[in-house]
Motif scaffolding. Sequence first.
Motif, PDB file in Angstrom:
ATOM      1  N   PHE A   1      74.520  31.448 113.304  1.00  0.00           N
ATOM      2  CA  PHE A   1      73.186  30.804 113.583  1.00  0.00           C
ATOM      3  C   PHE A   1      71.946  31.932 113.634  1.00  0.00           C
ATOM      4  CE2 PHE A   1      76.587  28.688 115.833  1.00  0.00           C
ATOM      5  CZ  PHE A   1      76.642  27.466 115.443  1.00  0.00           C
ATOM      6  N   PRO A   2      71.687  32.307 112.436  1.00  0.00           N
ATOM      7  CA  PRO A   2      70.673  33.362 112.515  1.00  0.00           C
ATOM      8  C   PRO A   2      69.272  32.701 112.761  1.00  0.00           C
ATOM      9  CG  PRO A   2      71.519  32.876 110.148  1.00  0.00           C
ATOM     10  CD  PRO A   2      72.316  32.093 111.090  1.00  0.00           C
ATOM     11  N   ARG A   3      68.434  33.725 113.149  1.00  0.00           N
ATOM     12  CA  ARG A   3      67.042  33.051 113.155  1.00  0.00           C
ATOM     13  C   ARG A   3      66.585  32.371 111.757  1.00  0.00           C
ATOM     14  NH1 ARG A   3      63.439  38.794 113.112  1.00  0.00           N
ATOM     15  NH2 ARG A   3      64.341  39.768 111.254  1.00  0.00           N
ATOM     16  N   GLU A   4      65.747  31.262 111.774  1.00  0.00           N
ATOM     17  CA  GLU A   4      65.436  30.658 110.707  1.00  0.00           C
ATOM     18  C   GLU A   4      64.476  31.184 109.719  1.00  0.00           C
ATOM     19  OE1 GLU A   4      65.682  26.247 112.767  1.00  0.00           O
ATOM     20  OE2 GLU A   4      63.743  26.952 112.222  1.00  0.00           O
ATOM     21  N   LEU A   5      64.257  30.847 108.552  1.00  0.00           N
ATOM     22  CA  LEU A   5      63.456  31.480 107.683  1.00  0.00           C
ATOM     23  C   LEU A   5      62.219  31.183 108.184  1.00  0.00           C
ATOM     24  CD1 LEU A   5      64.886  30.791 104.232  1.00  0.00           C
ATOM     25  CD2 LEU A   5      64.683  33.040 105.136  1.00  0.00           C
ATOM     26  N   GLY A   6      61.085  31.898 108.354  1.00  0.00           N
ATOM     27  CA  GLY A   6      59.863  31.609 108.760  1.00  0.00           C
ATOM     28  C   GLY A   6      59.466  32.283 110.118  1.00  0.00           C
ATOM     29  N   ALA A   7      60.654  32.932 110.681  1.00  0.00           N
ATOM     30  CA  ALA A   7      60.419  33.129 112.177  1.00  0.00           C
ATOM     31  C   ALA A   7      59.426  34.524 112.510  1.00  0.00           C
ATOM     32  CB  ALA A   7      61.773  33.869 112.582  1.00  0.00           C
ATOM     33  N   ILE A   8      59.303  35.180 111.187  1.00  0.00           N
ATOM     34  CA  ILE A   8      58.188  36.098 111.307  1.00  0.00           C
ATOM     35  C   ILE A   8      56.751  35.470 111.392  1.00  0.00           C
ATOM     36  CG2 ILE A   8      57.223  38.303 110.042  1.00  0.00           C
ATOM     37  CD1 ILE A   8      59.855  38.858 108.970  1.00  0.00           C
ATOM     38  N   ASN A   9      56.666  34.677 110.579  1.00  0.00           N
ATOM     39  CA  ASN A   9      55.453  33.933 110.725  1.00  0.00           C
ATOM     40  C   ASN A   9      55.611  32.225 110.952  1.00  0.00           C
ATOM     41  OD1 ASN A   9      52.828  32.706 110.163  1.00  0.00           O
ATOM     42  ND2 ASN A   9      52.595  33.880 108.003  1.00  0.00           N
ATOM     43  N   PRO A  10      55.135  32.185 111.745  1.00  0.00           N
ATOM     44  CA  PRO A  10      55.535  30.548 112.550  1.00  0.00           C
ATOM     45  C   PRO A  10      54.909  29.474 111.532  1.00  0.00           C
ATOM     46  CG  PRO A  10      54.908  32.084 114.474  1.00  0.00           C
ATOM     47  CD  PRO A  10      54.592  32.887 113.042  1.00  0.00           C
ATOM     48  N   THR A  11      53.770  29.832 110.880  1.00  0.00           N
ATOM     49  CA  THR A  11      53.170  28.825 109.980  1.00  0.00           C
ATOM     50  C   THR A  11      54.021  28.557 108.767  1.00  0.00           C
ATOM     51  OG1 THR A  11      51.923  30.556 108.708  1.00  0.00           O
ATOM     52  CG2 THR A  11      51.032  29.584 110.978  1.00  0.00           C
ATOM     53  N   CYS A  12      54.870  29.603 108.523  1.00  0.00           N
ATOM     54  CA  CYS A  12      55.819  29.286 107.247  1.00  0.00           C
ATOM     55  C   CYS A  12      57.045  28.600 107.455  1.00  0.00           C
ATOM     56  CB  CYS A  12      56.477  30.728 106.984  1.00  0.00           C
ATOM     57  SG  CYS A  12      56.886  30.622 105.027  1.00  0.00           S
TER      58      CYS A  12
ATOM     59  N   GLN B   1      63.171  30.767 100.545  1.00  0.00           N
ATOM     60  CA  GLN B   1      62.433  29.558 100.678  1.00  0.00           C
ATOM     61  C   GLN B   1      60.865  30.007 100.415  1.00  0.00           C
ATOM     62  OE1 GLN B   1      61.567  27.559 104.378  1.00  0.00           O
ATOM     63  NE2 GLN B   1      60.381  29.135 105.435  1.00  0.00           N
ATOM     64  N   GLN B   2      59.983  29.281  99.940  1.00  0.00           N
ATOM     65  CA  GLN B   2      58.499  29.506  99.994  1.00  0.00           C
ATOM     66  C   GLN B   2      57.609  28.615 100.650  1.00  0.00           C
ATOM     67  OE1 GLN B   2      57.224  28.963  95.783  1.00  0.00           O
ATOM     68  NE2 GLN B   2      58.471  27.429  95.380  1.00  0.00           N
ATOM     69  N   CYS B   3      56.495  29.014 100.759  1.00  0.00           N
ATOM     70  CA  CYS B   3      55.551  28.390 101.758  1.00  0.00           C
ATOM     71  C   CYS B   3      54.168  28.841 101.811  1.00  0.00           C
ATOM     72  CB  CYS B   3      56.040  28.361 103.258  1.00  0.00           C
ATOM     73  SG  CYS B   3      56.127  29.799 103.955  1.00  0.00           S
ATOM     74  N   ASN B   4      53.258  27.857 102.153  1.00  0.00           N
ATOM     75  CA  ASN B   4      51.770  28.694 102.505  1.00  0.00           C
ATOM     76  C   ASN B   4      51.750  29.374 103.640  1.00  0.00           C
ATOM     77  OD1 ASN B   4      51.116  25.750 100.633  1.00  0.00           O
ATOM     78  ND2 ASN B   4      50.134  27.760 100.086  1.00  0.00           N
ATOM     79  N   SER B   5      50.905  30.339 104.031  1.00  0.00           N
ATOM     80  CA  SER B   5      50.433  30.984 105.257  1.00  0.00           C
ATOM     81  C   SER B   5      49.171  31.399 105.115  1.00  0.00           C
ATOM     82  CB  SER B   5      51.556  31.866 105.743  1.00  0.00           C
ATOM     83  OG  SER B   5      51.729  33.048 104.784  1.00  0.00           O
ATOM     84  N   VAL B   6      48.712  32.088 106.265  1.00  0.00           N
ATOM     85  CA  VAL B   6      47.506  32.543 106.323  1.00  0.00           C
ATOM     86  C   VAL B   6      47.456  34.147 106.988  1.00  0.00           C
ATOM     87  CG1 VAL B   6      44.956  32.768 107.492  1.00  0.00           C
ATOM     88  CG2 VAL B   6      46.371  30.502 106.688  1.00  0.00           C
ATOM     89  N   GLN B   7      47.014  35.032 106.029  1.00  0.00           N
ATOM     90  CA  GLN B   7      47.227  36.514 106.053  1.00  0.00           C
ATOM     91  C   GLN B   7      45.614  37.069 106.289  1.00  0.00           C
ATOM     92  OE1 GLN B   7      48.591  39.518 107.606  1.00  0.00           O
ATOM     93  NE2 GLN B   7      50.405  38.554 106.567  1.00  0.00           N
ATOM     94  N   ARG B   8      45.568  37.422 107.612  1.00  0.00           N
ATOM     95  CA  ARG B   8      44.145  38.007 107.600  1.00  0.00           C
ATOM     96  C   ARG B   8      42.932  37.085 107.228  1.00  0.00           C
ATOM     97  NH1 ARG B   8      43.967  44.726 106.446  1.00  0.00           N
ATOM     98  NH2 ARG B   8      45.672  45.403 108.058  1.00  0.00           N
ATOM     99  N   GLY B   9      43.084  35.731 107.661  1.00  0.00           N
ATOM    100  CA  GLY B   9      42.211  34.967 106.999  1.00  0.00           C
ATOM    101  C   GLY B   9      41.969  34.431 105.707  1.00  0.00           C
ATOM    102  N   LYS B  10      43.076  34.699 104.917  1.00  0.00           N
ATOM    103  CA  LYS B  10      43.021  34.546 103.508  1.00  0.00           C
ATOM    104  C   LYS B  10      44.135  33.791 103.427  1.00  0.00           C
ATOM    105  CE  LYS B  10      40.599  38.511 101.791  1.00  0.00           C
ATOM    106  NZ  LYS B  10      39.198  37.691 101.399  1.00  0.00           N
ATOM    107  N   LYS B  11      44.107  32.597 102.285  1.00  0.00           N
ATOM    108  CA  LYS B  11      45.192  31.888 101.914  1.00  0.00           C
ATOM    109  C   LYS B  11      46.316  32.868 101.471  1.00  0.00           C
ATOM    110  CE  LYS B  11      42.305  27.902 100.422  1.00  0.00           C
ATOM    111  NZ  LYS B  11      42.101  27.253  99.186  1.00  0.00           N
ATOM    112  N   SER B  12      47.495  32.349 101.544  1.00  0.00           N
ATOM    113  CA  SER B  12      48.538  33.460 101.285  1.00  0.00           C
ATOM    114  C   SER B  12      49.698  32.490 100.882  1.00  0.00           C
ATOM    115  CB  SER B  12      49.103  34.316 102.495  1.00  0.00           C
ATOM    116  OG  SER B  12      50.073  34.878 102.412  1.00  0.00           O
ATOM    117  N   LEU B  13      50.462  32.982  99.819  1.00  0.00           N
ATOM    118  CA  LEU B  13      51.525  32.187  99.653  1.00  0.00           C
ATOM    119  C   LEU B  13      52.901  33.405  99.838  1.00  0.00           C
ATOM    120  CD1 LEU B  13      53.209  29.888  97.898  1.00  0.00           C
ATOM    121  CD2 LEU B  13      52.852  31.250  95.865  1.00  0.00           C
ATOM    122  N   ARG B  14      53.771  32.932 100.636  1.00  0.00           N
ATOM    123  CA  ARG B  14      54.807  33.713 101.266  1.00  0.00           C
ATOM    124  C   ARG B  14      56.304  33.462 100.583  1.00  0.00           C
ATOM    125  NH1 ARG B  14      54.527  36.448 106.116  1.00  0.00           N
ATOM    126  NH2 ARG B  14      56.732  36.938 106.919  1.00  0.00           N
TER     127      ARG B  14
END
Length: 326
Positions: A314-325, A115-128
């Motif tokens: 039932f693996p951890r969902e995509l985005g588990a590393i970064n909850p904003t994703c 999957q792809q999503c928006n997130s924030v990395q070190r206060g900057k806009k990020s595409l993950r």
Amino acid sequence: MIFYNTDENKETVVDQKTIIQIIAHKDFRYQMAGPDSIKNVYIFSGSENDLSLSRTYQVNLLCNYDMMYYPFDSQVCYIEMITKGNNDHLVDLVPHQLDFLGPQELSQYFVRGFQQCNSVQRGKKSLRVEVLLGRRLLGNALTVFLPTALLTVIGHLTNYFKPFFFEAVISVNLTVMLVLATMFLSVSATLPATSYVKMVDIWMLFNLFIPFIEVFLHTYIDQLRDDEGEVKEVNSHGKSRKIEPITTIQVVKEKLVSINEMIQQDALREHYNRKNINQKKLKFASMISLRLTPTIAAIFFGTFWIFGLSLYFFPRELGAINPTCN
């Protein structure tokens, strides 16, 4: 843009490999070029249409894998692209189309989803972009889990051998321990070295511990039989051999027929007390070997596989590393 999770934080560039295309709006307005133009072309307003800039990059990503639940583990590898400098107010990162064109089956993993999503990395806009990787269990089940389980069962079956085959019982369990130890070392050598214990290590150690308990119990039971003071029949190179009772028991038996009544009573009391105690110990040791050990093994096997399969299906969902994703 910066590829954030690469070794040198590789940046996007605009060079000769960059392709710029005009995406014409379906209702765009145009007009013929004037007489002063040397080309027969249509002219339209650029503000009504979009420009597409594309370029292909090949990067090596840095992904952290957690091997604690091997081989039931699922890993999330991701591509993190962040804006460079102070361009956040000039750029909007919009997830659009994501196509995975590579093979789904890899050497150690297979692609379970992405999957792809928006997130924030070190206060900057990020595409993950996140890719969920899983393992195939059939290979590990056939090469690790099934052989070790069969060896453990073979070692436990020695509990049903006759006491005559005590040497064979010990030999079989020691052979099982040797094979399991060899398999344990070979499996550990194929995995990355980690400071923590993996699930496959727990499985191998438990199966290695079972034949050790069997050898200990059979040795203890055989020692209790010696204390009974009876002639013991053992297997010596395929032939029956009788062994006389140990000296201390022989002395007690001589006292049992003593002409001194006091000595005879004390000897009888000691003899029956020893016999009752030994019978209780034999019964308890046999109960552990025939009932308690297989019950604990069955509970462990069931708990291990239920927990492992729950992690696998039932693996951890995509985005588990970064909850904003999400």
